[in-house]
Design an enzyme around this catalytic site. Sequence first.
Site, short mmCIF file in Angstrom:
data_model
loop_
_atom_site.label_atom_id
_atom_site.label_comp_id
_atom_site.label_asym_id
_atom_site.label_seq_id
_atom_site.Cartn_x
_atom_site.Cartn_y
_atom_site.Cartn_z
N HIS A 148 0.86 -1.19 0.00
CA HIS A 148 0.00 0.00 0.00
C HIS A 148 0.90 1.24 0.00
CE1 HIS A 148 -2.73 2.98 1.88
NE2 HIS A 148 -3.73 2.21 1.50
N LYS A 163 -10.58 -0.03 10.87
CA LYS A 163 -10.84 -1.21 10.04
C LYS A 163 -11.25 -2.41 10.89
CE LYS A 163 -7.33 0.08 6.60
NZ LYS A 163 -8.07 0.65 5.49
N CYS A 202 -4.94 2.54 -3.49
CA CYS A 202 -3.66 3.06 -2.98
C CYS A 202 -2.52 2.09 -3.24
CB CYS A 202 -3.75 3.39 -1.48
SG CYS A 202 -4.98 4.64 -1.12
N GLN A 256 -4.55 -4.79 7.38
CA GLN A 256 -5.57 -5.75 6.95
C GLN A 256 -5.49 -7.07 7.69
OE1 GLN A 256 -7.99 -4.79 5.09
NE2 GLN A 256 -7.20 -2.97 4.06
N ASP A 304 3.08 -4.25 8.14
CA ASP A 304 1.89 -3.42 7.96
C ASP A 304 0.69 -4.33 8.25
OD1 ASP A 304 -0.40 -2.23 6.97
OD2 ASP A 304 0.50 -1.57 5.08
N1 C6P Z 1 -6.35 0.68 2.97
C1 C6P Z 1 -8.24 0.32 1.49
O1 C6P Z 1 -9.34 0.60 1.04
P1 C6P Z 1 -4.97 4.10 7.12
O2 C6P Z 1 -5.57 4.86 5.97
O3 C6P Z 1 -3.77 4.79 7.70
O4 C6P Z 1 -5.98 3.69 8.14
O5 C6P Z 1 -4.46 2.70 6.51
C2 C6P Z 1 -3.53 2.70 5.45
C3 C6P Z 1 -3.33 1.31 4.93
C4 C6P Z 1 -2.08 0.73 5.08
N2 C6P Z 1 -1.84 -0.53 4.67
C5 C6P Z 1 -2.79 -1.29 4.10
C6 C6P Z 1 -2.47 -2.69 3.71
C7 C6P Z 1 -4.08 -0.76 3.92
O6 C6P Z 1 -5.01 -1.52 3.36
C8 C6P Z 1 -4.34 0.57 4.33
C9 C6P Z 1 -5.68 1.19 4.08
C10 C6P Z 1 -7.69 1.13 2.64
O7 C6P Z 1 -7.57 -0.63 1.06
C11 C6P Z 1 -7.77 2.60 2.35
S1 C6P Z 1 -6.71 3.08 0.99
#
Ligand code: C6P
Length: 407
Positions: free
Chosen positions: A121, A224, A361, A201, A198
């Site tokens: 991401h 999430k 992203c 998910q 990371d």
């Molecule tokens: N992915 C998706 O729709 P934040 O925005 O900081 O809470 O998370 C960022 C992020 C980092 N790593 C991974 C693997 C992610 O999936 C995400 C967030 C969302 O897939 C929003 S782009």
Amino acid sequence: MNPLELRKQFPILDQEVNGHPLVYLDNAASSQKPRRVIDAIVRYYEHDHANVHRGVHTLASRATDAYEGAREKVARFLNAASEREIVFTRGTTSALNIVARSYARAVLREGDEIVLTPMEHHANLIPWQQAAKATGAVLRYIPMQPDGRILLEDVEATLTDRTKIVSVTHVSNVLGVVNPVKEIAALAHRRGAVMVVDGAQSAPHMKVDVRDIDCDFYAFSGHKMCGPTGIGVLYGKLDLLDRMEPVEYGGEMIEHVDYYDATWKESPWRFEGGTPIIAGAVGLAAAIDFLTEVGMDEIDRHSAALARYAYDRLSAIEGVTLYGPRERTGLVTFNLDGIHPHDVATVLDTEGIAIRAGHHCCQPLMRKLGVTATARASFYLYNTEEDVERLAAALIKAKEFFGHAIG
Ligand code: C6P
């Protein structure tokens, strides 16, 4: 675990959208919140709110207890060795940025290597690009199999004695693949590198034991996993955190200040300058209680089974291309031949089905997959096979709508 019973605890899910009962399949972007999480935040504001750490009055100590109690809860949730290893952040993005700005810039020298996968991401990619630019370090990528799997032999072949940081997503937000982070951490450590995970998910869907994985840093977002937006966590091994410089300076994070210099509190407070996200931490603690009561192993089984069910169901529809291996969790990413994913998502919305369309992203990964965008349906503990059936039926309708043969 009964998804239909659990669904009743989520007020937002009990509504019609465009004349149809809502089917919410955009959980990888952000999950919905159960009543008890909403109530915990309201209760906090109605009874306990004040600023933390500073005050001696009753409300200040109640707010401090709630905030620091949430930290202890997160530490237990991740099986961290100490609550001092838990830094509250705005989310995964800011957690990874702390590591890339504070840890990485201090240790990286010209020619050192940061190793990533091609499925990261942007939040686990751009901070490292910037750290590399600032230090003269280079980015290297572990090759990925055509179906999105990472093989340990490829990890081993990519790492060198110049590798200082390995940063990998635990679960891909596009491919749904679960990466072998424990094994990758062992290989990273053998080379003397630190392992960053990371967990955006993975934390919502599976039991995470940072000591078992033996990662050095692990980042996740509350929103999430049934918690509120604006709160996330950076787990870091204490000896690393205590050696790291803060990235924000101001109130709360200091030990001693005079007109020309200052010293910092120990971790995690040195990373939490200013008034912290108190209500967010309270909401996250309530979400962790909720998920723990449902059972992380149950959620894990459910998320993986539903994702595979969706994979099989959508594979059977002519003109659907799926991305990633069948073995996956939480989501399916796909395209319908000849129809832009934004159009697919728009048609599904008219049926009351919420999915995400776009590059998620992950622009470099999209290019690797040979597309500019995809559709994605992502599941959580309140979704059922019936929701997948509604998705499949709506996709067939979308094909009809755009004039393609029914599969
Ligand atoms: N992915 C998706 O729709 P934040 O925005 O900081 O809470 O998370 C960022 C992020 C980092 N790593 C991974 C693997 C992610 O999936 C995400 C967030 C969302 O897939 C929003 S782009």
